[in-house]
Structures are given as C-alpha cells and as structure tokens.
Design an enzyme around this catalytic site. Structure first.
Site, PDB file in Angstrom:
ATOM      1  N   GLU A  53       0.777   5.759   0.359  1.00 28.37           N
ATOM      2  CA  GLU A  53       0.092   7.023   0.574  1.00 28.37           C
ATOM      3  C   GLU A  53       0.773   8.056  -0.304  1.00 28.37           C
ATOM      4  O   GLU A  53       1.994   7.971  -0.541  1.00 28.37           O
ATOM      5  CB  GLU A  53       0.137   7.443   2.046  1.00 28.37           C
ATOM      6  N   HIS A  87      -5.493   6.784   7.244  1.00 28.32           N
ATOM      7  CA  HIS A  87      -4.824   5.824   6.382  1.00 28.32           C
ATOM      8  C   HIS A  87      -3.346   5.770   6.749  1.00 28.32           C
ATOM      9  O   HIS A  87      -2.712   6.788   7.044  1.00 28.32           O
ATOM     10  CB  HIS A  87      -4.961   6.239   4.915  1.00 28.32           C
ATOM     11  N   ASP A 141       0.856  -1.188   0.000  1.00 27.20           N
ATOM     12  CA  ASP A 141       0.000   0.000   0.000  1.00 27.20           C
ATOM     13  C   ASP A 141       0.893   1.240   0.000  1.00 27.20           C
ATOM     14  O   ASP A 141       2.018   1.211   0.524  1.00 27.20           O
ATOM     15  CB  ASP A 141      -0.921   0.023   1.226  1.00 27.20           C
ATOM     16  N   ASP A 184      -2.558  -0.406   6.581  1.00 30.41           N
ATOM     17  CA  ASP A 184      -3.491  -0.837   5.538  1.00 30.41           C
ATOM     18  C   ASP A 184      -3.009  -2.116   4.856  1.00 30.41           C
ATOM     19  O   ASP A 184      -3.827  -2.964   4.472  1.00 30.41           O
ATOM     20  CB  ASP A 184      -3.671   0.276   4.500  1.00 30.41           C
ATOM     21  N   HIS A 238      -4.213  11.062   5.372  1.00 35.21           N
ATOM     22  CA  HIS A 238      -3.181  10.273   6.056  1.00 35.21           C
ATOM     23  C   HIS A 238      -2.467  11.006   7.185  1.00 35.21           C
ATOM     24  O   HIS A 238      -1.721  10.375   7.945  1.00 35.21           O
ATOM     25  CB  HIS A 238      -2.144   9.753   5.056  1.00 35.21           C
TER      26      HIS A 238
END
Length: 234
Positions: free
Chosen positions: A9, A150, A7, A155, A57
C-alpha cells in the site's frame, strides 16, 4: 520452488513525485503451497497521507507515525524476498515502489524479471474479462467479504488463493491413496477405504489335451509354420 506473494500500500501512484510505501505484506509459497511464513510491516512514509490514498487503505499519517521507516526494515525485507519469484498483482506498480525505496538507500534494485504479474496471467487466461483482485475472487468463489479496505497482507493472502487457481487450482481429489492411507487422516487429505476381497486360489491355466491337439492340427494346416520350426525336434 520458493515464491513470495507480495502486495504493498502506498501514499499514491508515483514514487517519482514523492509517493512512498506505507505497508508491505508477503506470504511464502513452497512448490505452490503456503508455508505459513509471512512478513508484514506498516511503514512510516515520512510524509503526509493524501486523502485519496487514505480512502483506499485507511492508514492515516498519525497511525503510521509510530512505525519504523523503510530504511529500518530494508534488511529484513530484502532477506525475506531473497531470489524467490515475486507473485504480484500488477507487478509493475509494486516493483517500481520497492525499487524506488531501495534506490533511495543506495541498494541494488530487484530485477523485474524476478516478478510474476498475475494481472497478465489472468488476461492471457481470460481475455476480455475483468481481472481485478475482487473480480478474480468472484470468479474462483474465494471469500473476500471481509475486505472492506485494501490491506497488504490480506490482499497477499487473497492473491495467493487466486494465483493457485490461475495456474490450475489445488485438486485434493488427485491425492494419492497411499498418502491418505498413511497420514492418519491428516487435515486436507481424503480417507480412502480399502476394499475387502475374499482370497481365491489361482486358477490353472495349462492347456488341456484336447486344446493341445486342436492347436497342433491348426498349425499343420499352415504352410511351413514358424511355430513348429522353432520347436526342438522330437
């Protein structure tokens, strides 16, 4: 089989307009089992952080300014990913950002064929249902109460649990009894108690004289029985 649950960001939605990766989190699976190996980095995007992205985030320009840029981490990231299958929720999004960063450095891109998109996997399995990570956590009763913002590694960890459910789930009840009996009660195994049965002498199974006589009488009632023809004369 090696898989990497991944994942990222970012500062926004489109690397073509200057958005960059600000965090990457990866978790290794071998044969669908987490190995404990992870890779996690905050990344200085070398630009400001838009407010909309910060609200997702919580990573500010000031916070990220103390971390290395992607170029300094590229070797480590590429080596960790290797040729493993990349398990990603909405793979097209993360892959375009990763490949944008690699192109910026003149490095080979990672082919999209290497990615497995869990959004598409969930849509095929549950057509018409919500397939966000939060929705799938609710469906599979995976605790994500600690997820207020997030975070890439958080995640990835949740996605690994969701992915294992999407492909059939882990079913410890199907573990072999022999494994449970030899691992000393290791964590995650089930204890299988061996039933204690008294020893019994084997029963004789030879036919009695009466049974042999009845069987021969039955055969003699048949027309040319093959059983008699197959027996030696005398």
């Amino acid at each position: 089989m090696r898989e990497i649950v991944l994942d990222t960001e970012t500062t926004g939605l489109d690397p073509e307009t200057g958005d960059r990766i600000v965090e990457i989190g990866c978790l290794e699976l071998i044969n669908h089992v987490p190995t404990g190996r992870t890779l996690h980095h905050y990344i200085n995007p070398e630009r400001d952080m838009p407010q909309a992205a910060f609200e997702v985030h919580g990573l500010s320009t000031e916070f990220l300014s103390g971390y290395p840029v992607f170029a300094a981490l590229a070797d480590e990231i590429v080596e960790f990913l290797g040729d493993a299958v990349l398990v990603i929720h909405n793979a097209a999004f993360d892959m375009k950002f990763i490949n944008s960063e690699l192109r910026r450095l003149g490095r080979p891109e990672i082919p999209m064929s290497q990615a497995l998109d869990t959004v598409q996997l969930a849509r095929r399995k549950y057509p018409g249902a919500q397939v966000s990570l939060d929705a799938l956590c609710r469906r599979f009763e995976i605790d994500n109460g600690h997820r207020t913002l997030h975070g890439a590694l958080l995640d990835a960890d949740l996605l690994a649990a969701v992915y294992l459910e999407l492909i059939g789930g882990r079913q410890p009840d199907l573990a072999l009894a022999t494994e449970a009996g030899t691992d000393g009660g290791a964590a995650g195994s089930r204890t299988v108690e061996q039933a204690v049965r008294p020893y019994r002498e084997p029963r004789p199974h030879a036919p009695s004289a009466e049974e042999l006589a009845a069987h021969r009488a039955f055969l003699e009632s048949l027309k040319e029985p093959l059983w008699l023809a197959a027996q030696p004369a005398g």
